[in-house]
Enzyme design. Sequence first.
Site, PDB file in Angstrom:
ATOM      1  N   HIS A  89       0.864  -1.187   0.000  1.00 43.75           N
ATOM      2  CA  HIS A  89       0.000   0.000   0.000  1.00 43.75           C
ATOM      3  C   HIS A  89       0.891   1.225   0.000  1.00 43.75           C
ATOM      4  CE1 HIS A  89      -3.834   2.053   0.653  1.00 43.75           C
ATOM      5  NE2 HIS A  89      -3.124   2.926   1.355  1.00 43.75           N
ATOM      6  N   ASP A 167     -13.928   3.203   7.452  1.00 43.65           N
ATOM      7  CA  ASP A 167     -12.857   3.994   6.842  1.00 43.65           C
ATOM      8  C   ASP A 167     -13.352   4.696   5.585  1.00 43.65           C
ATOM      9  OD1 ASP A 167     -10.127   4.959   6.409  1.00 43.65           O
ATOM     10  OD2 ASP A 167     -10.236   3.684   4.640  1.00 43.65           O
ATOM     11  N   ARG A 174     -12.736  13.145   5.763  1.00 48.01           N
ATOM     12  CA  ARG A 174     -11.426  13.793   5.977  1.00 48.01           C
ATOM     13  C   ARG A 174     -11.009  14.594   4.756  1.00 48.01           C
ATOM     14  NH1 ARG A 174      -7.966   9.045   6.636  1.00 48.01           N
ATOM     15  NH2 ARG A 174      -6.239  10.490   6.807  1.00 48.01           N
ATOM     16  N   SER A 189      -6.365   4.369   8.879  1.00 51.74           N
ATOM     17  CA  SER A 189      -7.093   4.249   7.623  1.00 51.74           C
ATOM     18  C   SER A 189      -6.448   3.185   6.729  1.00 51.74           C
ATOM     19  CB  SER A 189      -7.090   5.622   6.925  1.00 51.74           C
ATOM     20  OG  SER A 189      -7.437   5.508   5.579  1.00 51.74           O
ATOM     21  N   LYS A 193      -8.028  -1.110   6.278  1.00 50.42           N
ATOM     22  CA  LYS A 193      -8.361  -1.730   4.986  1.00 50.42           C
ATOM     23  C   LYS A 193      -7.460  -2.922   4.711  1.00 50.42           C
ATOM     24  CE  LYS A 193      -7.836   2.079   2.525  1.00 50.42           C
ATOM     25  NZ  LYS A 193      -8.063   3.400   3.014  1.00 50.42           N
TER      26      LYS A 193
HETATM   27  N1  URA Z   1      -4.230   6.297   2.127  1.00 48.57           N
HETATM   28  C1  URA Z   1      -5.234   5.780   2.887  1.00 48.57           C
HETATM   29  O1  URA Z   1      -5.718   4.681   2.661  1.00 48.57           O
HETATM   30  N2  URA Z   1      -5.681   6.533   3.897  1.00 48.57           N
HETATM   31  C2  URA Z   1      -5.189   7.738   4.188  1.00 48.57           C
HETATM   32  O2  URA Z   1      -5.630   8.327   5.138  1.00 48.57           O
HETATM   33  C3  URA Z   1      -4.141   8.259   3.396  1.00 48.57           C
HETATM   34  C4  URA Z   1      -3.664   7.505   2.369  1.00 48.57           C
END
Ligand code: URA
Length: 427
Positions: A89, A167, A174, A189, A193
């Site tokens: 990620h 999220d 956000r 966040s 996930k």
């Molecule tokens: N990527 C994410 O999944 N969440 C964030 O808050 C910032 C980048």
Amino acid sequence: MTFDAPTLIAAKRDGRALSDAAIDWLIESYTAGRVADEQMSALLMAIFLRGMDARETARWTAAMISSGEQLDWRDLRRHGELLPTVDKHSTGGVGDKITLPLVAVVAACGAAVPQASGRGLGHTGGTLDKLESIAGFDATLSTQRLRDQLVDVGAAIFAAGALAPADAKLYALRDITATVESLPLIASSVMSKKLAEGAGALVLDVKVGSGAFMKSPQQARELADMMVALGAAHGVPTRAVLTDMNTPLGSTVGNALEVAEALEVLAGGGPADVVALILTLAIEMLALAGRDGRDPAASLSDGTAMDRFTAMIAAQGGDLSVPLPVAACSETVTAPRSGTMGDIDAMAVGLAAWRLGAGRTRPGEAVQAGAGVRIHRRPGEPVSAGAALFTLYTDTPERFAPAFAELDGGYAVLGTLDNVDNPGKRP
Ligand code: URA
């Protein structure tokens, strides 16, 4: 114990830590619509200003994971043998199309990648927005289709959907309340996930620099440590790599433009910085998956990664024989004189692409597949007077003026004699 939102907002506003039970209540009530967006916005701003400690961040993450489905691939097998899963990620960058070739490289080297992805956030692009510029591509996969695709192809990129729905709501809120750049909110966040997605191991590409949410290496290291600790606490081996995001990655920023560049990489070419980062991340992922005997670079030169990518796109309904969308209008910025290309500010280019229509100003808004910026000269390259520096693309020409305003001051042509910075020449 009963809770109410105003009391919890006031507690965080005044710098107090929230109890585990209060966090569980907040996330559950917000997901169910019993805490209003206005209240959650105020709480997010209080968290942004006051922070959360390690215990609060861990509980916030766990509560977000529990808000939805959790996938589990530990019994995944191909030809009777256990198939390891691993994912990566990125915390978000400009021109960051790495995921597209990377999942195919890792699949070609014998691990499976179940990648839950998101859409663009602010000036940073989203993998799903990029892939949806391919005709027919569908990011919604049932768990059974996902499982079959992981076995057959070795990679799937899908909408997080039922994973960590808390999220998804918080991320959108956000984005429009200036509360993205908070370490505990980003860490929870990302990890909610990724932990709900069930990959056996994780590699995190933590971006640092002008175009990243984390501007300093110290902040990026702190975020990386926070996320690695959250992974470990959930029994998922997690590594983080800090990578530069002062300059955009590669030569394109924008959805279809980036897909085209990803295809160049998969065909064995593409910009050197993109290829280098793919290989760095692939080596980390394959090591964590126990598949480090394979050479990821070979999968790009021998076409096996391209085969995996085309199989993945086809399995998700995409048709790569349909030409990628091209924006209706373009304008090119040229060099006013000869010299050397100076630094290109990732944030300026990311905001220009966003203004051109590659990103959203409101949640749920459609993005323009063809919008974005092509960078013709990389920092340090020679430039001759009149040469193209950037081409800007959009379907809606009224967007050129705000995009030029973002790009202005974000680059320079350095003179050969006097070294005086010079803005480029607009059409
Ligand atoms: N990527 C994410 O999944 N969440 C964030 O808050 C910032 C980048």
